[in-house]
Design an enzyme around this catalytic site. Structure first.
Site, PDB file in Angstrom:
ATOM      1  N   SER A 317      34.026  45.236  50.547  1.00  0.00           N
ATOM      2  CA  SER A 317      34.727  46.031  51.548  1.00  0.00           C
ATOM      3  C   SER A 317      34.963  47.468  51.077  1.00  0.00           C
ATOM      4  O   SER A 317      34.017  48.235  50.961  1.00  0.00           O
ATOM      5  CB  SER A 317      36.058  45.341  51.903  1.00  0.00           C
ATOM      6  OG  SER A 317      36.642  45.899  53.047  1.00  0.00           O
ATOM      7  N   ASP A 328      24.693  57.220  48.127  1.00  0.00           N
ATOM      8  CA  ASP A 328      23.901  57.927  49.141  1.00  0.00           C
ATOM      9  C   ASP A 328      23.880  59.437  48.905  1.00  0.00           C
ATOM     10  O   ASP A 328      22.870  60.098  49.157  1.00  0.00           O
ATOM     11  CB  ASP A 328      24.452  57.641  50.539  1.00  0.00           C
ATOM     12  CG  ASP A 328      23.931  56.328  51.100  1.00  0.00           C
ATOM     13  OD1 ASP A 328      23.317  55.564  50.337  1.00  0.00           O
ATOM     14  OD2 ASP A 328      24.145  56.061  52.301  1.00  0.00           O
ATOM     15  N   LYS A 342      30.729  42.618  52.328  1.00  0.00           N
ATOM     16  CA  LYS A 342      31.748  42.526  53.368  1.00  0.00           C
ATOM     17  C   LYS A 342      31.852  43.900  54.031  1.00  0.00           C
ATOM     18  O   LYS A 342      32.643  44.742  53.634  1.00  0.00           O
ATOM     19  CB  LYS A 342      33.076  42.092  52.754  1.00  0.00           C
ATOM     20  CG  LYS A 342      34.088  41.500  53.733  1.00  0.00           C
ATOM     21  CD  LYS A 342      34.808  42.594  54.466  1.00  0.00           C
ATOM     22  CE  LYS A 342      35.931  42.039  55.303  1.00  0.00           C
ATOM     23  NZ  LYS A 342      36.657  43.114  56.022  1.00  0.00           N
TER      24      LYS A 342
END
Length: 480
Positions: A317, A328, A342
């Protein structure tokens, strides 16, 4: 009898209507583009018939409140593993838990096939010290079987006054018989941020859970480390076994290391307010501080110091949001093993009377547009933990899990949890080596040592040729 059932049916229909009103059914239906004429009349009629049959024929009297509560529970738990009904006690515990202090054993748990599954033990708690491991299945609480018990009921049994004890019977993959552990409850005070200098020039900071005070604690510790060590050459952000927590905390931790106004994470769902983008700006991470920039005290060097993010199958999460954002934007190299996956958003919707529902409303996406759900974050460099003998169960293995939405799922049939062994008792207790997990941040922490090696420009070993303790079971192969 028919008249009585009919009257009970009408009463039940009224009760159902009241529940639908309390859940703002009409507003939700209209937002989804559904008109009132599409109410499932036949299904509601079946509901009232079942309600009337139970009230009339069940072997013992059942209160209306219990039947309606269980119906709500069924609606939500049948959707996915993370949607749930929160009664007064569960709602209060959720609110208190984000403050970093609560009573109990110190385990993040979920439900799997009717059993309580350990997502992650919280560091420095009774469960962690007793050697409870991620993916352990709790099959009995004292002498009461967990099968058939709701997650809320199981959590209530595990919570209790400090200094009282509870016995857990655990099924663990690789063990031929259950493990029985007696734990003493304590007031759990979670220190969500820890840090230290691993060796001259290289620092380690660990976030074990994203709570209300996590950002402030991280800023304070980072500021102090850079002040005392102005020539730091590398930083390891450790998110292993971090089950997540508050979204704004994840945005803040990401923003600490990223340029201002950088996209951190986006969410997408059916409702318009579920389509959001979160940036490295105070308005998106300064919850409760009236827009004040809680990251302002950080030294500028935090934005440029070479970084590694450590993750594993227990990273979920909010920790996956941070790892994905830094990966990224190529701000950090992610090292470790595949994360939990998750990547869904749960919205807490208060119902009145201090109860609420926790409803999955959207998916998380990294800045590059990758869906985290049921896939997780793939490390740039895979480095196994040689003391982790578990084949981890991830989000994609949970029943009724939400699909990724963009990437077809590929499940390895070998990556399955062991079925609970209910009928056998363990004759020999597990050794200390079997129970004691690796102390993260210690000299024995192989993954951390490889992260430091990477920052130094040295070769990185993907796995250790030997295990530190000879009586520790050999590592099993784990798909990543």
């Amino acid at each position: 009898m028919k008249s009585r059932l009919r009257n009970l049916g009408l009463i039940a229909l009224g009760v159902v209507a009241g529940v639908l009103i309390s859940l703002n059914f009409q507003a939700i239906a209209e937002r989804a583009g559904v008109g009132r004429t599409t109410l499932p009349i036949e299904e509601l009629r079946a509901f009232t018939e079942v309600f009337g049959a139970i009230k009339t024929n069940y072997v013992e009297p059942v209160e209306d409140k219990r039947l309606i509560t269980e119906a709500i529970n069924g609606m939500l738990t049948g959707l996915d593993p993370h949607s749930a009904y929160l009664d007064q006690e569960a709602f209060k515990e959720l609110q208190v838990g984000t403050q970093g202090q609560f009573g109990g054993l110190g385990i993040e748990v979920g439900m799997e096939d009717g059993f309580v599954k350990v997502i992650s033990p919280i560091e420095d708690t009774p469960a962690f010290k007793a050697g409870i491991k991620p993916n352990d299945l709790i099959i009995k609480l004292d002498d009461t079987p967990v099968k058939g018990m709701s997650l809320n009921d199981a959590v209530k049994r595990m919570r209790g006054k400090p200094n009282t004890s509870i016995t857990l019977t655990i099924s663990r993959k690789g063990e031929s018989a259950p493990i029985v552990v007696t734990l003493t409850r304590a007031v759990i005070k979670v220190q969500s941020v820890k840090s230290k200098i691993i060796e001259p020039g290289y620092a380690w900071i660990r976030v074990s859970q994203f709570q209300e005070a996590t950002t402030e604690n991280m800023v304070r510790q980072l500021t102090q480390m850079f002040k005392e060590n102005p020539n730091l050459k590398g930083l390891v952000l450790d998110l292993r076994n971090d089950p997540g927590g508050l979204l704004h905390g994840a945005v803040a931790v990401s923003a600490a290391f990223l340029p201002a106004k950088t996209l951190v994470v986006s969410t997408d769902g059916r409702a318009e307010d579920a389509k959001k983008k979160f940036y490295a700006i105070p308005d998106d991470y300064a919850r409760g501080s009236r827009g004040e920039d809680v990251l302002r005290p950080l030294p500028q060097a935090v934005k440029t110091i070479p970084m590694v993010v450590l993750v594993n199958g227990g990273s979920a999460s909010a920790s996956e949001i941070v790892a994905g954002a830094l990966q990224d934007h190529k701000r950090a190299t992610v090292i470790g093993t595949q994360t939990f996956g998750k990547g869904s958003v749960q919205t807490i919707m208060p119902l009145g009377n201090n109860t609420a529902i926790k409803l999955t409303t959207a998916r998380y996406y990294t800045p590059g547009g990758r869906s985290i759900q049921a896939l997780g974050i793939t490390p740039d460099i895979v480095v196994e933990d040689p003391t982790d003998t578990l084949t981890r169960v991830r989000e994609a293995d949970l029943q009724r899990h939400l699909e990724n939405g963009r990437v077809p799922e590929k499940k390895d049939p070998a990556d399955k949890a062991a079925p609970p062994a209910n009928s056998v008792s363990r004759t020999k207790p597990p050794s200390a080596a079997e129970l004691k997990p690796t102390e993260l941040g210690s000299k024995e922490d192989f993954q951390l040592s490889q992260a430091i090696a990477f920052l130094k420009g040295e070769p990185v070993k993907t796995s250790s040729p030997t295990v530190a303790q000879s009586d520790t079971p050999k590592p099993q192969a784990k798909p990543n």
